[in-house]
Design an enzyme around this catalytic site. Structure first.
Site: not given
Length: 417
Positions: A84, A86, A147, A181
């Site tokens: 992802h 974001d 992340d 996400e």
């Protein structure tokens, strides 16, 4: 130069470049993607994919980027790699300054942009295994965004390696980059059937060599307290302060049990993570988590009981609760194709990693995809302390995960649908 050394530097360069693009997800909107930076990063990724030879690359109307690495093994099933774009809204990702720490010596890491921010060994047990390796941190003023930009960079580097003329047999590999996400909407706009794959893998975990094949099941509760506002000088027997009642609601939630700060392992929890509003109306947002899906209904009933008690004490107030389904424990669906987990474990062993299976106290896009019928375990990529300015990524773990993906593609190249 050893091609793998070149890949390592390309991986580092990609990662540092991607984290500088602000892609913070926004919870308080129904837009998908919720922030313009995700479209900016998607545009960059699509251009890079086209340049490396993924000719069917496209960005759909929702900002999801996808393309296919063609297979060279007739009859091999297609698989997908997902990450992802974001980053978490829990800390700023504006103006990220990545700092590369080569040959980490094993000391505490003081982040120079805010010296009060220190990544301490006693608080980050994983650091002991990183001596001599290359770490990437921020300067302490923002989160890093590993992340899941570590996952994005790993996928892009593995794709480039597969497309570099390797003769290794492999089936088609779909590359997919999703949005939002971090606010639970990662695959809201992705139909898993449209991928046309046997299984998928999310690259959204911590240690390299980790396979997350079980997750929490999750719901969200939005508690809305409707009060009565009036000038405080005239408030006696007339004002109903929604802020005060919201505070009472949170105070009545259990915290010696059923709270993230007092639970671990497979213990469930209720977590109030946002409170907002004023005297007339206030909202409390709460996440419900349990490895046993049926426990979520019991947690919701506990919240409703608190609401009922507060309405009895404050007859002019209204306390309503909306429960939103988020995702379910992926263990419930991975059995549809046992190869999803077995082959990634074999791929890890083939590159010198001993796979570790984990049940994580969280969820991924893979949780939703698995629930929707596409088995999607999660793979560790070397991101740590995420959602925090103390976040760091380990380049050596990211590099090892590139090897895992390439080996995984090869193992699927020997399979047949």
């Amino acid at each position: 130069m050893d091609p793998r050394s070149h890949d390592r530097e390309a991986l580092l360069e990609r990662f540092c470049r991607y984290v500088k693009i602000e892609t913070t997800a926004v919870d308080e909107t129904s837009d998908y993607p919720s922030s313009p930076g995700q479209l900016e990063l998607g545009k960059i990724l699509a251009a890079e994919m086209l340049a490396m030879g993924i000719s069917d690359t496209r960005t759909d109307e929702n900002g999801i980027v996808r393309g296919t690495i063609p297979g060279n093994s007739a009859g091999a099933p297609a698989i997908a790699w997902l990450a992802h774009m974001d980053t978490s809204p829990e800390a700023s990702a504006k103006g990220v300054t990545p700092i590369v720490h080569r040959n980490y010596a094993g000391d505490d890491i003081v982040l120079p942009g805010d010296p009060a921010k220190v990544i301490r060994r006693e608080e980050s047990a994983h650091l002991a295994s990183c001596v001599g390796k290359t770490l990437i941190t921020t300067d302490g003023r923002t989160l890093l965004g590993a992340d899941d930009k570590a996952g994005v960079a790993v996928i892009m580097t593995a794709a480039a390696r597969l497309l570099s003329g390797s003769s290794q047999p492999h089936g088609p590999v779909r590359v997919v980059f999703t949005c939002d996400e971090e606010v639970g909407r990662g695959v809201d706009k992705l139909d898993p059937a449209s991928l046309g794959v046997a299984v998928a893998y999310t690259l959204d975990g911590e240690d390299a060599g980790t396979i997350e094949n079980e997750t929490f099941s999750a719901d969200q509760a939005i508690v809305t307290i409707s009060g009565v506002n009036i000038h405080p000088g005239l408030a006696r027997a007339r004002m109903v302060n929604a802020i005060r009642i919201a505070s009472q609601f949170v105070a009545r939630m259990p915290w010696h049990r059923l709270a993230p700060e007092t639970t671990s392992g497979r213990e469930p929890f209720l977590h109030p993570y946002a409170i907002e509003g004023g005297v007339a109306e206030a909202k409390v947002k709460i996440i419900l988590r349990s490895f046993a899906t049926e426990d979520l209904a019991e947690q919701a009933e506990l919240l409703r009981a608190i609401a009922k008690g507060l309405e009895a004490e404050h007859p002019k107030a209204r306390v309503s609760i909306e429960i939103k389904k988020q995702y379910r424990n992926m263990a419930e669906g991975l059995g549809r194709d046992p190869r999803a987990v077995a082959l990634v474990a074999d791929a890890m062993r083939s590159v010198g990693l001993e796979p570790r299976f984990e049940a994580i106290r969280g969820g991924t896009d893979g949780s939703r995809l698995t629930e929707l019928g596409l088995p999607t375990p999660n793979i560790g990529v070397g991101m740590h302390n995420f959602h925090s300015p103390l976040e760091y990524a380990c380049l050596d773990e990211m590099e090892k995960t590139v090897e895992v993906l390439v080996a995984l593609a090869g193992l699927w190249g020997k399979e047949r649908a």
